[in-house]
Design an enzyme around this catalytic site. Structure first.
Site, PDB file in Angstrom:
ATOM      1  N   HIS A  71       0.863  -1.186   0.000  1.00  0.00           N
ATOM      2  CA  HIS A  71       0.000   0.000   0.000  1.00  0.00           C
ATOM      3  C   HIS A  71       0.900   1.238   0.000  1.00  0.00           C
ATOM      4  CE1 HIS A  71      -3.857  -2.111   0.635  1.00  0.00           C
ATOM      5  NE2 HIS A  71      -3.081  -3.010   1.220  1.00  0.00           N
ATOM      6  N   GLY A  76      -5.504   1.253   5.340  1.00  0.00           N
ATOM      7  CA  GLY A  76      -6.327   1.543   6.509  1.00  0.00           C
ATOM      8  C   GLY A  76      -7.590   2.305   6.178  1.00  0.00           C
ATOM      9  N   GLY A  77      -8.169   2.908   7.213  1.00  0.00           N
ATOM     10  CA  GLY A  77      -9.404   3.669   7.081  1.00  0.00           C
ATOM     11  C   GLY A  77     -10.638   2.933   7.533  1.00  0.00           C
ATOM     12  N   GLU A  78     -10.505   1.641   7.882  1.00  0.00           N
ATOM     13  CA  GLU A  78     -11.693   0.879   8.282  1.00  0.00           C
ATOM     14  C   GLU A  78     -12.282   1.344   9.617  1.00  0.00           C
ATOM     15  OE1 GLU A  78      -9.366  -2.268   5.866  1.00  0.00           O
ATOM     16  OE2 GLU A  78      -8.918  -0.526   7.121  1.00  0.00           O
ATOM     17  N   THR A 107      -9.293  -1.205   0.953  1.00  0.00           N
ATOM     18  CA  THR A 107     -10.654  -0.839   1.344  1.00  0.00           C
ATOM     19  C   THR A 107     -10.996   0.576   0.911  1.00  0.00           C
ATOM     20  OG1 THR A 107     -10.355  -2.215   3.307  1.00  0.00           O
ATOM     21  CG2 THR A 107     -12.265  -0.763   3.282  1.00  0.00           C
ATOM     22  N   ARG A 171     -16.339  -6.526   3.397  1.00  0.00           N
ATOM     23  CA  ARG A 171     -16.025  -5.187   2.877  1.00  0.00           C
ATOM     24  C   ARG A 171     -16.049  -5.127   1.357  1.00  0.00           C
ATOM     25  NH1 ARG A 171     -10.377  -5.018   5.763  1.00  0.00           N
ATOM     26  NH2 ARG A 171     -10.656  -7.248   5.282  1.00  0.00           N
ATOM     27  N   HIS A 203      -8.028  -9.947  -3.327  1.00  0.00           N
ATOM     28  CA  HIS A 203      -8.032 -10.003  -1.864  1.00  0.00           C
ATOM     29  C   HIS A 203      -9.013 -11.075  -1.410  1.00  0.00           C
ATOM     30  CE1 HIS A 203      -8.647  -8.464   2.319  1.00  0.00           C
ATOM     31  NE2 HIS A 203      -9.876  -8.874   2.082  1.00  0.00           N
ATOM     32  N   HIS A 232      -3.480 -13.373   0.361  1.00  0.00           N
ATOM     33  CA  HIS A 232      -3.891 -13.650   1.749  1.00  0.00           C
ATOM     34  C   HIS A 232      -4.391 -15.090   1.898  1.00  0.00           C
ATOM     35  CE1 HIS A 232      -3.585  -9.369   1.741  1.00  0.00           C
ATOM     36  NE2 HIS A 232      -4.846  -9.100   1.461  1.00  0.00           N
ATOM     37  N   ASP A 291       2.091  -7.026   2.432  1.00  0.00           N
ATOM     38  CA  ASP A 291       0.980  -6.113   2.754  1.00  0.00           C
ATOM     39  C   ASP A 291       1.505  -4.856   3.447  1.00  0.00           C
ATOM     40  OD1 ASP A 291      -1.622  -5.242   2.677  1.00  0.00           O
ATOM     41  OD2 ASP A 291      -2.446  -6.835   3.920  1.00  0.00           O
TER      42      ASP A 291
END
Length: 406
Positions: A71, A76-78, A107, A171, A203, A232, A291
């Protein structure tokens, strides 16, 4: 910050070369950012030109890691906007042995964009790192620059596929088989037009459907299995077994080097790679990624974020070191971090030590500690000391950096 000017040629003498296959004791001649010659141990040094000679005294020399899931804009941001992760600076990659990255959105493909991703990839290239990426993100329709996945892959230089499109995850956009196939065909044709990988990087969440959509896509369509690249796959043990079976059908599966707690229904990256290699599945069809910069979240039963961690580039080196500590031969495990990634992503100058390859090189000491890192023929780490960093990173102190622990 532009890429550094190339200095005089360098001759690395007495290296124990893993290319990733073992070549034994060799000398490497490096110039113009590439490997010019791989010479036998008894060969004389070239004459009549300025050459810096460095004796590695039998240390292991291997290709730089290609981290296929990063990334680069931050993930993030969840858990709200305050949980958005900042981008990682250059030395977090290079000082962990990562010399090329594949950037993507996760996400948050709403506040973050493909435009921002491409800018971040180009910035890393300006600093000397190998950098490519995927258009899109978790959701459909995929975020793009040109209005289509096919157009982005065909016309935007750093973009080589689409991803990380989420399936079997609360998600995700809950794509149907038809929707997945439409995206996959766009990626495949874009790759054919441009000579790029043209894959769908998928994902995988914790959902019980697992890899069912991918199995059906491979079984029911004319698309090559290599187009579908699930990641993953070690997050659940049953999912991992599905992935090993799919690899036998030609899919390339990606193991994530995330932390795994005792008793968790998951395999660590070291456990997963060892199990994969022992399974009889094609060794060329497995890769390991970090990741890095991404959120490693845990959710409660109602889908709310309960806590999170952050992926780090150093996880690749730690995984390699753990497997070496178990007694696995370096040549058996190294392709999953280097040549397998380069082959899948059609990056011919990366992931190997050969004439014409980019001089992205790592030196390991006797204890498998990362000692030196060369990127495009330029040293970024020498004897554990930091020599190069990004434009806004603090100037390193006189104390040597500690690698493999970030």
């Amino acid at each position: 910050m532009s890429a550094p000017e190339q200095s005089a040629m360098i001759l690395l003498r007495n290296a124990e070369v893993f290319a990733p296959e073992p070549l034994g004791r060799r000398h490497l001649l490096i110039g113009g950012g590439r490997i010019l010659a791989v010479l036998a141990a008894d060969a004389d040094a070239p004459h009549g030109m300025p050459i810096e000679v460095i004796d590695l005294d039998g240390a292991r020399l291997l290709p730089g890691f290609i981290d296929g899931h990063v990334h680069v804009t931050g993930g993030g941001g969840e858990g709200g906007f305050a949980t958005r992760i900042s981008p990682l600076p250059l030395s977090r990659y290079t000082h962990s042995g990562v010399t090329s990255v594949i950037g993507l959105l996760g996400t948050d493909d709403c506040a973050r964009s493909t435009r921002e991703l491409v800018a971040s990839l180009l910035a890393l290239r300006e600093q000397g790192l190998g950098a490519w990426g995927y258009c899109g993100g978790y959701h459909l329709p995929p975020t793009t620059l040109t209005g289509s996945v096919r157009g982005d892959i065909a016309f935007v230089d750093p973009l080589i596929g689409v991803g990380e499109l989420a399936i079997s995850d609360h998600r995700s956009s809950q794509p149907s088989l038809d929707e997945l196939l439409r995206i996959a065909s766009e990626a495949h044709v874009g790759g054919l037009m441009s000579g790029k990988a043209g894959i769908v990087h998928l994902h995988l969440g914790d959902g019980p459907r697992g890899l069912d959509l991918v199995r059906r896509a491979v079984a029911e369509t004319e698309l090559p299995a290599r187009v579908f690249n699930p990641t993953h796959v070690n997050r659940r043990r049953a999912l991992f077994e599905e992935a090993v079976e799919l690899a036998g059908k030609g899919c390339h599966v990606d193991i994530t080097a995330f932390p795994v707690e005792d008793g968790e229904d998951a395999w660590s990256a070291a456990d997963a790679l060892q199990r994969y290699l022992d399974s009889g599945a094609p060794p060329r069809c497995v890769t390991v990624s970090s990741d890095a910069g991404g959120c490693l979240p845990c959710f409660d039963g109602e889908g709310r974020l309960s806590h999170m961690d952050v992926g780090t580039p150093g996880a690749l080196l730690v995984t390699l070191q753990e497997l070496l500590g178990r007694g696995l031969p370096l040549e058996r495990i190294l392709p999953a971090f280097t040549s397998n990634v380069a082959s899948l992503l059609r990056l011919p100058r990366k992931g190997s030590i050969a004439v014409g390859s980019d001089a992205d090189l790592l030196v390991l000491d006797d204890n498998a500690v990362l000692r030196d890192v060369m990127l495009g023929g330029e040293w970024h780490l020498r004897d554990g000391a930091s020599l190069r960093r990004g434009p806004f990173e603090p100037v390193p102190s006189a104390t040597h950096d500690k690698t493999g622990s970030n």
